[in-house]
Design a protein around this motif. Structure first.
Motif, short mmCIF file in Angstrom:
data_model
loop_
_atom_site.label_atom_id
_atom_site.label_comp_id
_atom_site.label_asym_id
_atom_site.label_seq_id
_atom_site.Cartn_x
_atom_site.Cartn_y
_atom_site.Cartn_z
N ALA A 244 -35.42 -27.07 -12.16
CA ALA A 244 -35.69 -28.54 -11.83
C ALA A 244 -35.60 -29.43 -13.03
CB ALA A 244 -37.15 -28.38 -11.16
N ALA A 245 -35.76 -28.68 -14.18
CA ALA A 245 -35.74 -29.77 -15.43
C ALA A 245 -34.18 -29.81 -15.72
CB ALA A 245 -36.47 -28.67 -16.57
N LEU A 246 -33.55 -29.15 -15.50
CA LEU A 246 -31.95 -29.39 -15.44
C LEU A 246 -31.77 -30.59 -14.91
CD1 LEU A 246 -30.07 -25.92 -15.35
CD2 LEU A 246 -30.51 -27.18 -17.43
N ILE A 247 -32.19 -30.77 -13.71
CA ILE A 247 -31.83 -31.87 -13.31
C ILE A 247 -32.31 -33.39 -13.74
CG2 ILE A 247 -32.22 -33.36 -11.07
CD1 ILE A 247 -30.16 -31.38 -10.70
N ALA A 248 -33.58 -33.08 -14.26
CA ALA A 248 -34.39 -34.11 -15.05
C ALA A 248 -33.57 -34.51 -16.18
CB ALA A 248 -35.80 -33.68 -15.34
N LEU A 249 -32.97 -33.43 -16.83
CA LEU A 249 -32.13 -33.57 -17.83
C LEU A 249 -30.90 -34.47 -17.93
CD1 LEU A 249 -31.34 -30.68 -20.49
CD2 LEU A 249 -29.40 -31.80 -19.23
N SER A 250 -30.46 -34.29 -16.80
CA SER A 250 -29.00 -35.08 -16.45
C SER A 250 -29.29 -36.40 -16.17
CB SER A 250 -28.24 -34.27 -15.42
OG SER A 250 -28.98 -34.11 -14.15
N VAL A 251 -30.59 -36.53 -15.36
CA VAL A 251 -30.79 -37.90 -14.97
C VAL A 251 -31.35 -38.90 -16.12
CG1 VAL A 251 -30.67 -37.55 -12.44
CG2 VAL A 251 -32.87 -37.59 -13.90
N SER A 252 -32.11 -38.25 -17.16
CA SER A 252 -32.69 -38.95 -18.31
C SER A 252 -31.74 -39.52 -19.18
CB SER A 252 -33.75 -38.11 -18.79
OG SER A 252 -33.09 -37.00 -19.57
N VAL A 253 -30.58 -39.16 -19.05
CA VAL A 253 -29.65 -39.75 -20.23
C VAL A 253 -29.58 -41.11 -20.10
CG1 VAL A 253 -27.56 -39.64 -21.08
CG2 VAL A 253 -28.48 -37.46 -20.14
N SER A 254 -29.87 -41.96 -21.08
CA SER A 254 -29.72 -43.39 -21.07
C SER A 254 -28.59 -43.66 -21.72
CB SER A 254 -31.17 -43.89 -21.57
OG SER A 254 -31.57 -43.37 -22.64
N GLU A 255 -28.51 -43.25 -23.04
CA GLU A 255 -27.30 -43.73 -23.59
C GLU A 255 -26.23 -42.89 -23.54
OE1 GLU A 255 -28.48 -40.91 -26.68
OE2 GLU A 255 -30.27 -40.97 -25.88
N ALA A 256 -25.20 -42.50 -24.45
CA ALA A 256 -23.90 -41.93 -24.01
C ALA A 256 -24.41 -40.48 -23.41
CB ALA A 256 -23.30 -41.89 -25.29
N PRO A 257 -23.52 -40.27 -22.43
CA PRO A 257 -23.63 -38.94 -21.69
C PRO A 257 -23.69 -37.79 -22.72
CG PRO A 257 -21.73 -40.00 -20.98
CD PRO A 257 -22.54 -40.88 -21.87
N GLN A 258 -24.60 -36.96 -22.90
CA GLN A 258 -24.47 -35.69 -23.76
C GLN A 258 -24.12 -34.47 -23.24
OE1 GLN A 258 -25.49 -35.65 -26.98
NE2 GLN A 258 -25.68 -37.91 -27.07
N TYR A 259 -22.87 -34.52 -22.78
CA TYR A 259 -22.22 -33.42 -21.82
C TYR A 259 -22.42 -32.23 -22.44
CZ TYR A 259 -20.54 -36.86 -18.57
OH TYR A 259 -20.38 -37.93 -17.56
N GLY A 260 -22.18 -32.10 -23.89
CA GLY A 260 -22.22 -31.00 -24.61
C GLY A 260 -23.59 -30.15 -24.69
N VAL A 261 -24.46 -30.92 -24.97
CA VAL A 261 -25.94 -30.35 -24.80
C VAL A 261 -26.40 -29.97 -23.34
CG1 VAL A 261 -28.38 -30.87 -25.48
CG2 VAL A 261 -26.77 -31.87 -26.77
N GLN A 262 -25.92 -30.79 -22.60
CA GLN A 262 -26.19 -30.39 -20.99
C GLN A 262 -25.48 -29.08 -20.58
OE1 GLN A 262 -25.14 -33.91 -19.05
NE2 GLN A 262 -27.02 -35.07 -19.57
N SER A 263 -24.35 -28.86 -21.07
CA SER A 263 -23.67 -27.72 -20.63
C SER A 263 -24.15 -26.46 -21.40
CB SER A 263 -22.09 -27.84 -21.12
OG SER A 263 -21.57 -28.81 -20.45
N ALA A 264 -24.55 -26.72 -22.54
CA ALA A 264 -25.23 -25.90 -23.45
C ALA A 264 -26.71 -25.24 -22.58
CB ALA A 264 -25.59 -26.03 -24.75
N ALA A 265 -27.15 -26.38 -22.28
CA ALA A 265 -28.62 -26.07 -21.28
C ALA A 265 -28.42 -25.23 -20.17
CB ALA A 265 -29.29 -27.26 -21.12
N VAL A 266 -27.29 -25.52 -19.40
CA VAL A 266 -26.93 -25.08 -18.21
C VAL A 266 -26.84 -23.34 -18.43
CG1 VAL A 266 -25.23 -24.86 -16.44
CG2 VAL A 266 -26.10 -26.95 -16.91
N LEU A 267 -25.88 -23.08 -19.54
CA LEU A 267 -25.66 -21.97 -19.88
C LEU A 267 -26.90 -21.00 -20.23
CD1 LEU A 267 -22.28 -21.95 -21.79
CD2 LEU A 267 -22.59 -21.38 -19.34
N LEU A 268 -27.66 -21.69 -21.10
CA LEU A 268 -29.01 -20.95 -21.35
C LEU A 268 -29.79 -20.63 -20.40
CD1 LEU A 268 -30.10 -22.98 -24.65
CD2 LEU A 268 -29.34 -20.67 -24.38
N ALA A 269 -29.88 -21.52 -19.30
CA ALA A 269 -30.69 -21.34 -17.93
C ALA A 269 -30.18 -20.29 -17.09
CB ALA A 269 -30.78 -22.83 -17.32
N ALA A 270 -28.75 -20.05 -17.37
CA ALA A 270 -28.38 -19.15 -16.26
C ALA A 270 -28.02 -17.79 -17.11
CB ALA A 270 -26.93 -19.43 -16.21
N LEU A 271 -28.53 -17.76 -18.45
CA LEU A 271 -28.33 -16.59 -19.03
C LEU A 271 -29.33 -15.46 -18.40
CD1 LEU A 271 -26.75 -15.63 -21.49
CD2 LEU A 271 -28.65 -16.12 -23.17
#
Lengths: 294, 371
Positions: A244-271
């Motif tokens: 659920a937090a991963l979704i919050a992470l992707s919608v909370s981005v207000s400035e430039a999209p942080q695709y790198g960090v988000q991708s890393a978060a997804v991988l960590l969550a799937a680990l």
């Protein structure tokens, strides 16, 4: 003679060609299926500037491994800048008890249904496994009411309860089908030896169970870890599991999209589920086929 | 006091009545064998004695105590199963001590009991192994050990030898018999093998279609079968049973194939003529193959204990220990057992001696023994 040779050769050539086509098709499908993972994996080591300069599809110019440390410990999700670590911890607090309790209850249920025949046992088994076929969405409203009555709304305890209750259908099905292969004479011998219901379970049936318990634990662990609907519906803020937090992470981005960090978060969550499959996969397959050949 | 009394036990599975009122009584130290074809209800009866199944009617009494409502663990019995039912994840030692563990026997006492039983069965070297590491014969011994260690009132065996190969089966059969003699316990043994029944039992209960057909000592069951089922079930090859006619007065004669040119007349050594009401009537004549031998064999000293006849030989089966001869008596196929060195020519006629004292007569309608 030459004609005969050609005729003899033709089937071999044809089969080799056929095989090549099959492999090419399989490789194509595999590539298609793996493409999202590859994109996420590549983006997880690219900087935001790198991604912004080109697109989300591209090779990393330099390895930006700090994406992982930011995603883990300092990235901001819904006003809290502690990364996904607390949510990972939430998921563990949810998954571990829910998996253990639902597996044990399933083993006990399966043992009762498979080895202690009682009036209406098939009906009980049918009703319990009916849960396997009910869609999650159908159970949302009932669970809202139950959690409110119990005072468990927006708590990990509430999610544990949901996953234990819903998991019993699967774990009972798995364990019962494994236990029906245990010869009934074993139980007769134990009853004459003076063992009761729980002693037979603890000393005779449970020691025979590792193959099916591994299957159930893997199944429950991955299923509960990956579960999203209940997590996002029944919890909010700091109580959320990582999905659920991963979704919050992707919608909370207000400035430039942080695709790198988000991708890393997804991988960590799937680990965790990946690791469970890597280390338990062979037991999983072995357990699923155990009892099939006797 | 009887070690075991089974009184009017009935059991029904759905529409099928598997036990139709069983009465068996076993004295202390007896070796009772329940024998019958598969589906005759013998295993169900044993399960009822063990308390693993409940009878629909009737009662079970062990050592003077009615135990029909008592759970298996409190009946003071031990049971050996066909599949041995060893606990697969426990060592041999744990398998043997599990019953004592359940009953809270002190550890030291358990160890002594295991040592004693292991010595008796010569399985000391196997105690730390698991069942999967044992051969069939070794598993069988461990299953016996699990029963023996308890020193129960009653031992129950459910076809314990049927999973062993032929040679081992004969060895274990003798061992169980010796064991019974040594410890003198009461045993109830279920088997479909009539040789096991004959060799081990003090008394045999022959079961068929949910009823006891005959309950008697092995010699009586073999020589004076109560009915045609018992006559045909016990013995390998089984008793010959042919239609015959009883004629004559003081010295009755059984005629096989009456009226045919090759009719056979067998004088019966019955005291005081044929049984009342059976003169000049059709009967079924039963005679064991070993009561038909080559001419010249002497079956007894007294006069009239055997008669000699000539019969066409259809086939011979030399087994090594004897020659089995298939012949025709008055048109009916009959087996005889002659000496191994006697090989009557197939297709020709040969002379045979018949031990007429061993002839049984059955009522063709009720199939019960009449004389």
């Amino acid at each position: 003679m030459a004609e005969a040779n050609a005729a003899a050769l033709a089937p071999g050539v044809r089969s080799r060609l056929g095989r090549a086509v099959v492999y090419a098709l399989l490789a194509g499908f595999a590539a298609f299926y793996l493409a999202p993972l590859v994109v996420v994996a590549l983006n997880s080591v690219r900087t935001a500037q790198d991604i912004g300069a080109t697109s989300v599809i591209g090779w990393p110019r330099a390895l930006a491994l700090d994406n992982f440390s930011r995603a883990w410990g300092s990235y901001c999700i819904a006003q809290s800048c502690a990364g996904i670590a607390p949510y990972m911890w939430n998921s563990f607090l949810l998954v571990v008890p829910a998996t253990i309790i639902s597996t044990l209850l399933g083993a006990l249920n399966g043992y009762s249904i498979a080895l202690w025949r009682f009036r209406g046992d098939n009906w009980v088994f049918g009703l319990v496994t009916l849960g396997v076929f009910l869609p999650e969405q159908m159970k949302l409203i009932p669970w809202v009411l139950v959690l409110r009555e119990l005072g468990l709304t927006n708590s990990i305890g509430g999610l544990v309860l949901i996953h234990v209750v819903q998991g019993i259908s699967f774990t009972t099905l798995f364990c019962r089908n494994y236990y029906v292969a245990i010869p009934p004479e074993l139980l007769k011998a134990a009853r004459i030896d003076g063992a009761g219901y729980f002693r037979i379970f603890w000393r005779i049936v449970l020691p025979l169970s590792p193959p099916i318990l591994i299957v159930t634990v893997i199944w429950q662990f991955t299923h509960i870890w990956n579960e999203f609907l209940y997590g996002v519906t029944f919890t909010s803020g700091t109580q959320q599991p990582v999905t659920a937090a991963l979704i919050a992470l992707s919608v909370s981005v207000s400035e430039a999209p942080q695709y790198g960090v988000q991708s890393a978060a997804v991988l960590l969550a799937a680990l965790p589920t990946l690791l469970v499959y890597l280390f338990g996969g062979k037991y999983f397959l072995r357990g699923l086929t155990a009892g099939a050949v006797k | 006091m009887s070690a075991l009394v089974i009184r009017g036990v009935r059991k029904r599975f759905g529409a099928q009545e598997v036990l139709k009122g069983i009465d068996i009584e076993a004295g202390s130290g007896e070796f009772i064998v329940l024998v019958g074809p598969s589906g005759c209800g013998k295993s169900t009866l044993l399960n009822i004695v063990a308390g693993l199944e409940q009878p629909d009617a009737g009662e079970v009494e062990i050592a003077g105590r009615v135990v029909t409502q008592v759970p298996p663990k409190d009946r003071d019995i031990a049971m050996v199963f066909q599949s041995y039912a060893l606990y697969p994840t426990m060592t041999v030692r744990q398998n043997i001590t599990f019953g004592m563990e359940c009953r809270g026997v002190p550890k030291r006492q358990q160890a002594e009991a295991v040592a004693r039983t292991a010595r008796l069965l010569q399985i000391e070297a196997l105690l730390e192994r698991r069942p999967s590491q044992l051969s069939g014969g070794q598993r069988q011994r461990v299953a016996m050990g699990r029963a023996l260690v308890r020193d129960p009132l009653l031992f129950l065996f459910d076809e314990p030898l049927s999973n062993l190969d032929a040679k081992l089966r004969v060895e274990m059969r003798m061992e169980i018999k010796q064991l019974h003699r040594r410890i003198g316990a009461t045993m109830v043994y279920v088997t479909h093998d009539q040789i096991e029944a004959m060799t081990m039992a003090t008394r045999i209960a022959v079961m068929h279609q949910g009823a006891v057909q005959q309950f008697a000592d092995p010699d009586t069951v073999y020589n004076r079968p109560a009915n045609l089922f018992v006559a045909r079930f016990m013995g390998a090859p089984p008793m010959n049973t042919v239609a015959a006619r009883l004629v004559g007065g003081e010295r009755p004669v059984a005629v096989i194939g009456a009226g045919r040119p090759d009719e056979i007349r067998l004088p019966l050594p019955l005291q005081g003529g044929p049984p009342p009401g059976w003169r000049d009537r059709e009967v079924v004549l039963g005679i064991r193959p070993e009561a038909i031998a080559e001419a010249g064999r002497r079956f007894g000293e007294e006069a009239g204990s055997f008669s000699t006849l000539e019969a066409p030989v259809e086939m011979t089966e030399p087994t090594g220990a004897e020659t089995i001869v298939m012949m025709r008596l008055g048109g009916e196929p009959v087996l005889g057992r002659v000496a191994p060195d006697v090989r009557p020519a197939v297709g020709g006629a040969a002379r045979f001696a018949v031990d007429t004292r061993r002839i049984c007569l059955f009522d063709p309608a009720t199939e019960q023994l009449i004389a």
